[in-house]
Design an enzyme around this catalytic site. Structure first.
Site, short mmCIF file in Angstrom:
data_model
loop_
_atom_site.label_atom_id
_atom_site.label_comp_id
_atom_site.label_asym_id
_atom_site.label_seq_id
_atom_site.Cartn_x
_atom_site.Cartn_y
_atom_site.Cartn_z
N LYS A 172 4.47 -23.87 20.41
CA LYS A 172 5.44 -23.42 21.41
C LYS A 172 6.77 -23.19 20.73
O LYS A 172 7.21 -24.06 19.98
CB LYS A 172 5.57 -24.53 22.45
CG LYS A 172 6.63 -24.32 23.47
CD LYS A 172 6.69 -25.51 24.39
CE LYS A 172 7.89 -25.32 25.26
NZ LYS A 172 8.41 -26.52 25.77
N LYS B 95 6.37 -28.09 18.50
CA LYS B 95 7.38 -27.70 19.48
C LYS B 95 8.72 -27.61 18.79
O LYS B 95 9.25 -28.61 18.30
CB LYS B 95 7.43 -28.70 20.63
CG LYS B 95 8.48 -28.32 21.67
CD LYS B 95 8.45 -29.22 22.87
CE LYS B 95 9.53 -28.82 23.85
NZ LYS B 95 9.58 -29.69 25.01
C1 PBG Z 1 10.31 -30.48 28.49
C2 PBG Z 1 9.86 -29.09 28.31
C3 PBG Z 1 10.61 -27.95 28.02
C4 PBG Z 1 9.73 -26.87 28.06
C5 PBG Z 1 8.47 -27.38 28.35
N1 PBG Z 1 8.57 -28.74 28.48
C6 PBG Z 1 12.05 -27.78 27.79
C7 PBG Z 1 12.68 -28.32 26.58
O1 PBG Z 1 12.05 -28.92 25.71
O2 PBG Z 1 13.89 -28.19 26.53
C8 PBG Z 1 10.09 -25.43 27.87
C9 PBG Z 1 9.24 -24.47 28.63
C10 PBG Z 1 9.80 -23.11 28.75
O3 PBG Z 1 10.86 -22.74 28.20
O4 PBG Z 1 9.14 -22.30 29.43
N2 PBG Z 1 10.83 -31.11 27.38
#
Ligand code: PBG
Length: 329
Positions: free
Chosen positions: A249, A196
């Site tokens: 992601k 991520k």
């Molecule tokens: C929570 C989370 C996020 C996303 C999924 N889980 C936001 C972030 O990390 O700031 C992003 C999902 C998306 O942009 O569709 N931490």
């Protein structure tokens, strides 16, 4: 006058039937996951400004969406909670009557045919918007693990079928696995957001979930977008710690990582096409610059071609419909 070409790759492209037959990537509805925002309150179906067609739903109305998804052939949803009350420790995330817990109980009752995944993070629940417990201005990794474990158990108790931690703390998969096992949930899988990145593609999500950090950014826990070896390190660690599935992601600009992760480990790989990807397609299509349907389908196909086994997308319902109608597949 014909050239003496023995090998003509175009031969395989001449007939639509043969094109379909030799297709290397096939996508089907059963591997789609739809992310859904659940808000505390009642009577809520509120459109997210930067994500036209996406809504925040209250528990009493979420059935409208779950029904449509189910009819379209989407089999799984990923729940995100938006609580009314936020505090330092994100207590709404592990409250027995928290938004995700309440939604799970009702959804499992009304739509038992669907598979329920829960995002496990604290940023939507903390007053400071960071993904963990703060010690001064830093997220305290090991303290946060205790909370993540507690949230995971609370989600499992409310009926979550799978837990998906997205916080990026070190050691979280092991901590969550241990807590789930101790609570008797040995068969609840963990899908880790292993790879991520600290990505600007999450911008619209933070509007949707009201989860932008109050100060600073997430670069001290999410990964630097310049790195790929680090991604492989994270994946290996998560699998060693007991992750049953891993995720990459964002998806669209990160196909290289989807492929590398797919080749590296033998657990299923999910790709999450995030809010910014959705918002860009929607905005460009609304301006008449691109065709929404074909671009959304192409982006999905490309994630699968890169190696994704599971595709998490705000277009899940539409994709399922395109697949059903034979427009993509
Ligand atoms: C929570 C989370 C996020 C996303 C999924 N889980 C936001 C972030 O990390 O700031 C992003 C999902 C998306 O942009 O569709 N931490």
């Amino acid at each position: 006058m014909n050239m003496e070409l023995i090998k003509r790759p175009r031969r395989l492209r001449m007939h639509p039937a043969l094109r379909r037959m030799v297709r290397e990537t096939r996508i089907d509805r059963t591997s789609l996951v739809y992310p859904m925002f659940l808000a505390e309150g009642s009577g809520i179906k509120e459109e997210i400004a930067s994500m036209p067609g996406q809504y925040r739903w209250s528990v009493d109305r979420m059935g409208e969406q779950l029904l449509q998804l189910s009819e379209a052939g989407v089999c799984s949803v990923l729940f995100f909670g938006i609580p009314k009350h936020k505090d330092e420790t994100g207590s709404g995330a592990y409250a027995d009557d928290g938004i995700v817990q309440s939604a799970l109980r009702q959804a499992k009752r009304d739509f038992p045919q669907l598979y329920y995944m829960t995002d496990l993070c604290m940023c939507e629940y903390t007053s400071h918007g960071h993904c963990g417990i703060l010690c001064r201005t830093e997220v305290d990794n090991d303290k946060t693990l205790e909370y993540l474990a507690r949230i995971a158990v609370s989600q499992a108790q409310a009926g979550a079928d799978l837990i998906a931690p997205s916080d990026m703390m070190d050691g979280r998969v092991a901590a969550i696995r241990k807590a789930l096992d101790q609570a008797g949930f040995v068969n609840i899988p963990i899908m880790s957001y292993s790879v991520k990145y600290a990505s600007s593609f999450y911008g619209p999500f933070r509007d949707a979930a009201d989860s932008a950090p109050a100060f600073g950014d997430r670069k001290a826990y999410q990964m630097d977008v310049h790195n790929r070896r680090e991604a492989l390190k994270e994946v290996v660690l998560d699998v060693e710690e007991g992750a049953d599935l891993v995720m990459v992601k964002p998806a669209m600009a990160y196909g290289d990582l989807i492929r590398e992760v797919r080749d590296l480990v033998n657990v299923p790989v999910a790709a999450y096409s995030v809010s910014g990807e959705y918002a860009m397609i929607k905005a460009a299509a609304a301006a008449g610059f691109i065709q929404e349907e074909t671009i959304a389908a192409e982006a999905a196909v490309c994630a699968y071609r890169a190696g994704a086994d599971i595709y998490i997308s705000y277009f899940a319902k539409e994709l399922a419909q395109y697949i059903k109608e034979g427009k993509v597949g």
